[in-house]
Design a protein around this motif. Sequence first.
Motif, short mmCIF file in Angstrom:
data_model
loop_
_atom_site.label_atom_id
_atom_site.label_comp_id
_atom_site.label_asym_id
_atom_site.label_seq_id
_atom_site.Cartn_x
_atom_site.Cartn_y
_atom_site.Cartn_z
N THR A 37 26.77 -9.16 33.26
CA THR A 37 27.77 -10.00 33.91
C THR A 37 28.92 -9.19 34.50
OG1 THR A 37 28.91 -10.40 31.80
CG2 THR A 37 27.21 -11.97 32.45
N PRO A 125 28.95 -17.07 35.14
CA PRO A 125 29.49 -15.83 34.56
C PRO A 125 30.38 -15.13 35.57
CG PRO A 125 27.21 -15.51 35.24
CD PRO A 125 27.49 -16.98 35.37
N GLU A 132 30.05 -16.36 28.87
CA GLU A 132 28.85 -15.67 28.41
C GLU A 132 28.95 -15.29 26.93
OE1 GLU A 132 31.58 -12.40 29.78
OE2 GLU A 132 31.03 -14.41 30.50
N VAL A 149 21.48 -17.06 31.94
CA VAL A 149 22.70 -16.53 32.53
C VAL A 149 22.46 -16.35 34.03
CG1 VAL A 149 24.43 -14.70 32.51
CG2 VAL A 149 23.23 -15.30 30.39
#
Length: 288
Positions: A37, A125, A132, A149
Amino acid sequence: MAVALALALTLVLTLGDDAPSKPAPAAGVDSLVTQFTATLSADQEYRSPKADERRTAAAGFAAVLDRRSSADLQQLGFSVHDGVDPATGRPYTIAVNEPGTERAWGMYVIDRSAPPSLAVEVPHPAFDLRTELFGIDLFRRTPGAVLLVAGAHRKADDSKADVAHEEDSVFHVVASALAGRGLTQVQLHGFHDENLASTDIVLSSGASVAGDAARRTATRLTADGFAVCRAWEERCGALEGTKNVQGKLAVADDTVFLHVEMSRTVRESPERRAAVVRALGEADLQRP
Protein backbone atom coordinates in the motif's frame (compact mmCIF):
# COMPACT_ATOMS: atom_id res chain seq x y z
CA MET A 1 8.96 -0.14 -1.87
CA ALA A 2 7.94 -2.23 -4.90
CA VAL A 3 11.41 -3.78 -4.92
CA ALA A 4 11.14 -4.57 -1.21
CA LEU A 5 7.79 -6.25 -1.78
CA ALA A 6 9.18 -8.30 -4.63
CA LEU A 7 12.12 -9.38 -2.48
CA ALA A 8 9.82 -10.32 0.35
CA LEU A 9 7.68 -12.42 -1.94
CA THR A 10 10.68 -14.38 -3.15
CA LEU A 11 10.91 -15.85 0.34
CA VAL A 12 7.79 -17.95 -0.30
CA LEU A 13 7.06 -20.77 -2.69
CA THR A 14 5.30 -20.36 -6.01
CA LEU A 15 1.95 -22.15 -6.22
CA GLY A 16 2.33 -24.94 -8.76
CA ASP A 17 -0.16 -25.58 -11.53
CA ASP A 18 -0.52 -29.29 -10.75
CA ALA A 19 -0.51 -29.37 -6.95
CA PRO A 20 -0.42 -26.93 -4.04
CA SER A 21 3.03 -26.00 -2.83
CA LYS A 22 4.04 -26.70 0.74
CA PRO A 23 3.87 -23.68 3.04
CA ALA A 24 7.23 -22.25 4.08
CA PRO A 25 8.15 -19.58 6.63
CA ALA A 26 7.55 -16.24 4.97
CA ALA A 27 7.33 -12.53 5.48
CA GLY A 28 4.49 -11.45 7.74
CA VAL A 29 1.18 -10.53 6.16
CA ASP A 30 1.47 -7.11 7.82
CA SER A 31 4.76 -6.26 6.14
CA LEU A 32 3.60 -7.52 2.74
CA VAL A 33 0.41 -5.47 2.87
CA THR A 34 1.96 -2.27 4.21
CA GLN A 35 4.82 -2.38 1.69
CA PHE A 36 2.24 -2.88 -1.06
CA THR A 37 0.00 0.00 0.00
CA ALA A 38 2.96 2.35 0.51
CA THR A 39 3.55 2.34 -3.27
CA LEU A 40 0.06 3.65 -4.12
CA SER A 41 -0.65 7.23 -5.18
CA ALA A 42 -3.29 9.25 -7.01
CA ASP A 43 -1.06 9.62 -10.09
CA GLN A 44 -0.11 5.97 -10.41
CA GLU A 45 -0.86 3.94 -13.52
CA TYR A 46 -4.18 2.10 -13.59
CA ARG A 47 -6.65 0.78 -16.10
CA SER A 48 -9.85 -1.12 -15.57
CA PRO A 49 -9.72 -4.76 -16.66
CA LYS A 50 -11.56 -5.64 -19.85
CA ALA A 51 -14.47 -8.07 -19.85
CA ASP A 52 -12.33 -11.02 -20.91
CA GLU A 53 -9.77 -10.15 -18.24
CA ARG A 54 -12.48 -10.06 -15.60
CA ARG A 55 -13.65 -13.50 -16.70
CA THR A 56 -10.09 -14.78 -16.49
CA ALA A 57 -9.74 -13.22 -13.04
CA ALA A 58 -12.95 -14.90 -11.85
CA ALA A 59 -11.81 -18.31 -13.07
CA GLY A 60 -8.30 -17.72 -11.75
CA PHE A 61 -9.31 -16.66 -8.27
CA ALA A 62 -11.72 -19.59 -7.95
CA ALA A 63 -8.93 -21.96 -8.98
CA VAL A 64 -6.51 -20.52 -6.42
CA LEU A 65 -9.15 -20.46 -3.69
CA ASP A 66 -9.83 -24.15 -4.36
CA ARG A 67 -6.09 -25.00 -4.41
CA ARG A 68 -6.02 -25.90 -8.09
CA SER A 69 -4.04 -23.76 -10.52
CA SER A 70 -2.59 -20.25 -10.49
CA ALA A 71 -2.19 -20.12 -14.28
CA ASP A 72 -5.09 -17.76 -15.03
CA LEU A 73 -4.05 -15.20 -12.42
CA GLN A 74 -0.44 -15.42 -13.60
CA GLN A 75 -1.70 -14.68 -17.10
CA LEU A 76 -3.03 -11.39 -15.72
CA GLY A 77 0.34 -10.52 -14.19
CA PHE A 78 -0.31 -11.77 -10.66
CA SER A 79 2.30 -13.51 -8.57
CA VAL A 80 0.81 -16.30 -6.47
CA HIS A 81 2.65 -17.77 -3.50
CA ASP A 82 2.12 -19.81 -0.35
CA GLY A 83 3.61 -18.99 3.02
CA VAL A 84 3.13 -19.03 6.77
CA ASP A 85 2.37 -15.87 8.73
CA PRO A 86 4.87 -15.72 11.62
CA ALA A 87 2.45 -13.79 13.83
CA THR A 88 -0.20 -16.52 13.78
CA GLY A 89 1.62 -19.61 12.55
CA ARG A 90 -1.17 -20.07 10.00
CA PRO A 91 -0.60 -20.87 6.31
CA TYR A 92 -1.77 -18.46 3.64
CA THR A 93 -1.85 -18.00 -0.11
CA ILE A 94 -1.20 -14.53 -1.51
CA ALA A 95 -1.90 -13.21 -5.01
CA VAL A 96 -0.49 -9.78 -5.83
CA ASN A 97 -0.55 -7.75 -9.03
CA GLU A 98 2.63 -6.93 -10.88
CA PRO A 99 4.15 -3.71 -9.47
CA GLY A 100 4.51 -0.47 -11.39
CA THR A 101 2.11 -1.27 -14.24
CA GLU A 102 -1.41 -0.27 -15.25
CA ARG A 103 -2.62 -3.72 -14.16
CA ALA A 104 -2.79 -2.49 -10.57
CA TRP A 105 -5.54 -4.93 -9.68
CA GLY A 106 -4.92 -5.74 -6.06
CA MET A 107 -3.57 -8.03 -3.38
CA TYR A 108 -5.59 -10.99 -2.14
CA VAL A 109 -4.59 -13.11 0.87
CA ILE A 110 -6.33 -16.37 1.77
CA ASP A 111 -5.95 -17.83 5.26
CA ARG A 112 -5.55 -21.58 4.72
CA SER A 113 -6.08 -22.68 8.33
CA ALA A 114 -9.85 -23.10 7.85
CA PRO A 115 -12.44 -23.08 5.04
CA PRO A 116 -13.16 -19.59 3.62
CA SER A 117 -15.15 -17.75 6.26
CA LEU A 118 -15.10 -13.95 5.94
CA ALA A 119 -14.22 -11.41 3.23
CA VAL A 120 -12.24 -8.52 4.77
CA GLU A 121 -12.16 -5.66 2.25
CA VAL A 122 -9.89 -2.61 2.03
CA PRO A 123 -11.05 -0.72 -1.08
CA HIS A 124 -9.30 2.61 -0.46
CA PRO A 125 -5.74 1.96 0.77
CA ALA A 126 -3.52 5.05 0.86
CA PHE A 127 -6.65 7.23 0.82
CA ASP A 128 -8.65 6.01 3.81
CA LEU A 129 -5.48 6.00 5.85
CA ARG A 130 -4.68 3.07 8.16
CA THR A 131 -7.66 0.99 6.99
CA GLU A 132 -5.26 -1.67 5.76
CA LEU A 133 -4.04 -2.08 9.36
CA PHE A 134 -7.57 -2.86 10.52
CA GLY A 135 -7.85 -5.30 7.62
CA ILE A 136 -4.64 -7.08 8.60
CA ASP A 137 -5.68 -7.39 12.24
CA LEU A 138 -9.18 -8.68 11.43
CA PHE A 139 -7.71 -11.14 8.89
CA ARG A 140 -5.31 -12.46 11.52
CA ARG A 141 -8.09 -12.77 14.08
CA THR A 142 -10.33 -14.82 11.78
CA PRO A 143 -9.33 -18.33 10.62
CA GLY A 144 -10.36 -18.78 6.99
CA ALA A 145 -10.56 -15.04 6.29
CA VAL A 146 -9.79 -13.67 2.83
CA LEU A 147 -8.22 -10.20 2.74
CA LEU A 148 -8.92 -8.01 -0.31
CA VAL A 149 -6.75 -4.91 -0.79
CA ALA A 150 -7.28 -2.68 -3.82
CA GLY A 151 -4.25 -2.28 -6.05
CA ALA A 152 -4.55 1.43 -6.75
CA HIS A 153 -5.33 4.71 -5.02
CA ARG A 154 -9.03 5.50 -5.42
CA LYS A 155 -8.25 8.72 -7.37
CA ALA A 156 -6.06 6.98 -9.96
CA ASP A 157 -7.20 7.12 -13.60
CA ASP A 158 -9.75 9.86 -12.88
CA SER A 159 -11.21 7.81 -10.02
CA LYS A 160 -11.88 4.75 -12.18
CA ALA A 161 -9.75 2.93 -9.61
CA ASP A 162 -12.40 3.49 -6.92
CA VAL A 163 -13.31 -0.18 -6.64
CA ALA A 164 -16.09 0.46 -4.10
CA HIS A 165 -18.01 2.24 -6.85
CA GLU A 166 -16.78 0.49 -10.00
CA GLU A 167 -17.99 -2.98 -10.94
CA ASP A 168 -15.32 -3.22 -13.64
CA SER A 169 -12.50 -4.21 -11.30
CA VAL A 170 -10.72 -7.37 -10.22
CA PHE A 171 -11.51 -6.39 -6.63
CA HIS A 172 -15.23 -6.63 -7.43
CA VAL A 173 -14.68 -9.93 -9.25
CA VAL A 174 -13.06 -11.40 -6.13
CA ALA A 175 -15.74 -9.97 -3.83
CA SER A 176 -18.38 -11.46 -6.14
CA ALA A 177 -16.76 -14.87 -5.96
CA LEU A 178 -16.71 -14.81 -2.17
CA ALA A 179 -20.23 -13.44 -1.77
CA GLY A 180 -21.38 -16.09 -4.24
CA ARG A 181 -20.08 -18.68 -1.79
CA GLY A 182 -22.10 -17.11 1.01
CA LEU A 183 -19.31 -15.21 2.78
CA THR A 184 -20.03 -12.08 4.78
CA GLN A 185 -18.21 -8.98 3.50
CA VAL A 186 -16.77 -6.47 5.96
CA GLN A 187 -15.61 -3.33 4.18
CA LEU A 188 -13.36 -0.85 5.99
CA HIS A 189 -13.43 2.91 5.30
CA GLY A 190 -12.39 6.18 6.92
CA PHE A 191 -13.76 9.72 7.28
CA HIS A 192 -12.43 13.05 8.51
CA ASP A 193 -13.48 13.84 12.08
CA GLU A 194 -15.15 17.08 11.05
CA ASN A 195 -17.41 15.32 8.54
CA LEU A 196 -19.50 13.84 11.32
CA ALA A 197 -18.75 15.51 14.61
CA SER A 198 -19.09 13.51 17.82
CA THR A 199 -19.17 10.21 15.91
CA ASP A 200 -16.42 7.61 16.00
CA ILE A 201 -17.85 4.97 13.69
CA VAL A 202 -20.65 4.74 11.14
CA LEU A 203 -22.13 1.30 10.59
CA SER A 204 -24.39 0.39 7.72
CA SER A 205 -25.37 -2.52 5.52
CA GLY A 206 -25.03 -0.45 2.37
CA ALA A 207 -28.00 -1.06 0.10
CA SER A 208 -29.21 -3.92 2.32
CA VAL A 209 -31.57 -3.91 5.25
CA ALA A 210 -29.48 -4.11 8.41
CA GLY A 211 -29.50 -7.56 9.94
CA ASP A 212 -28.42 -9.12 13.20
CA ALA A 213 -24.70 -9.04 12.33
CA ALA A 214 -24.76 -5.24 11.98
CA ARG A 215 -26.73 -4.86 15.19
CA ARG A 216 -24.40 -7.14 17.14
CA THR A 217 -21.43 -5.14 15.90
CA ALA A 218 -23.02 -1.85 16.92
CA THR A 219 -23.79 -3.21 20.39
CA ARG A 220 -20.22 -4.37 20.95
CA LEU A 221 -18.68 -1.15 19.68
CA THR A 222 -20.96 0.91 21.89
CA ALA A 223 -20.07 -1.25 24.89
CA ASP A 224 -16.40 -0.45 24.21
CA GLY A 225 -17.13 3.28 24.41
CA PHE A 226 -17.38 4.18 20.72
CA ALA A 227 -19.94 6.72 19.53
CA VAL A 228 -21.69 4.74 16.78
CA CYS A 229 -24.02 6.13 14.13
CA ARG A 230 -26.38 3.33 13.09
CA ALA A 231 -27.43 4.08 9.52
CA TRP A 232 -30.55 1.93 9.88
CA GLU A 233 -31.79 4.17 12.71
CA GLU A 234 -30.53 7.67 11.88
CA ARG A 235 -28.94 9.80 9.19
CA CYS A 236 -25.17 9.47 9.08
CA GLY A 237 -24.23 12.06 6.48
CA ALA A 238 -22.84 10.76 3.21
CA LEU A 239 -21.17 7.82 4.95
CA GLU A 240 -23.84 5.15 4.63
CA GLY A 241 -22.44 3.28 1.62
CA THR A 242 -25.78 2.94 -0.16
CA LYS A 243 -24.13 3.25 -3.60
CA ASN A 244 -21.36 0.78 -2.80
CA VAL A 245 -21.27 -1.86 -5.54
CA GLN A 246 -20.13 -4.66 -3.22
CA GLY A 247 -23.09 -3.79 -0.99
CA LYS A 248 -25.45 -3.99 -3.97
CA LEU A 249 -23.88 -7.34 -4.81
CA ALA A 250 -24.76 -8.59 -1.33
CA VAL A 251 -28.40 -7.65 -1.90
CA ALA A 252 -28.45 -9.71 -5.10
CA ASP A 253 -26.75 -12.68 -3.40
CA ASP A 254 -28.74 -12.34 -0.17
CA THR A 255 -25.53 -12.24 1.84
CA VAL A 256 -24.28 -10.00 4.65
CA PHE A 257 -22.42 -6.76 3.91
CA LEU A 258 -21.12 -4.55 6.69
CA HIS A 259 -19.84 -1.06 5.79
CA VAL A 260 -17.59 0.30 8.55
CA GLU A 261 -16.59 3.99 8.43
CA MET A 262 -14.08 5.08 11.08
CA SER A 263 -13.03 8.58 12.06
CA ARG A 264 -9.45 9.73 11.63
CA THR A 265 -9.01 9.78 15.42
CA VAL A 266 -10.03 6.12 15.67
CA ARG A 267 -7.76 5.13 12.79
CA GLU A 268 -4.73 6.87 14.27
CA SER A 269 -4.95 5.06 17.62
CA PRO A 270 -3.50 1.53 17.93
CA GLU A 271 -5.53 1.01 21.10
CA ARG A 272 -8.78 1.97 19.40
CA ARG A 273 -7.88 -0.12 16.37
CA ALA A 274 -7.49 -3.12 18.64
CA ALA A 275 -10.87 -2.39 20.22
CA VAL A 276 -12.61 -2.11 16.84
CA VAL A 277 -11.11 -5.36 15.61
CA ARG A 278 -12.02 -7.10 18.85
CA ALA A 279 -15.62 -5.89 18.55
CA LEU A 280 -15.83 -7.08 14.93
CA GLY A 281 -14.44 -10.44 15.92
CA GLU A 282 -16.81 -10.84 18.86
CA ALA A 283 -19.79 -9.93 16.68
CA ASP A 284 -19.50 -13.35 15.00
CA LEU A 285 -19.91 -11.86 11.53
CA GLN A 286 -19.81 -15.23 9.81
CA ARG A 287 -23.26 -15.79 11.33
CA PRO A 288 -26.03 -13.74 9.63
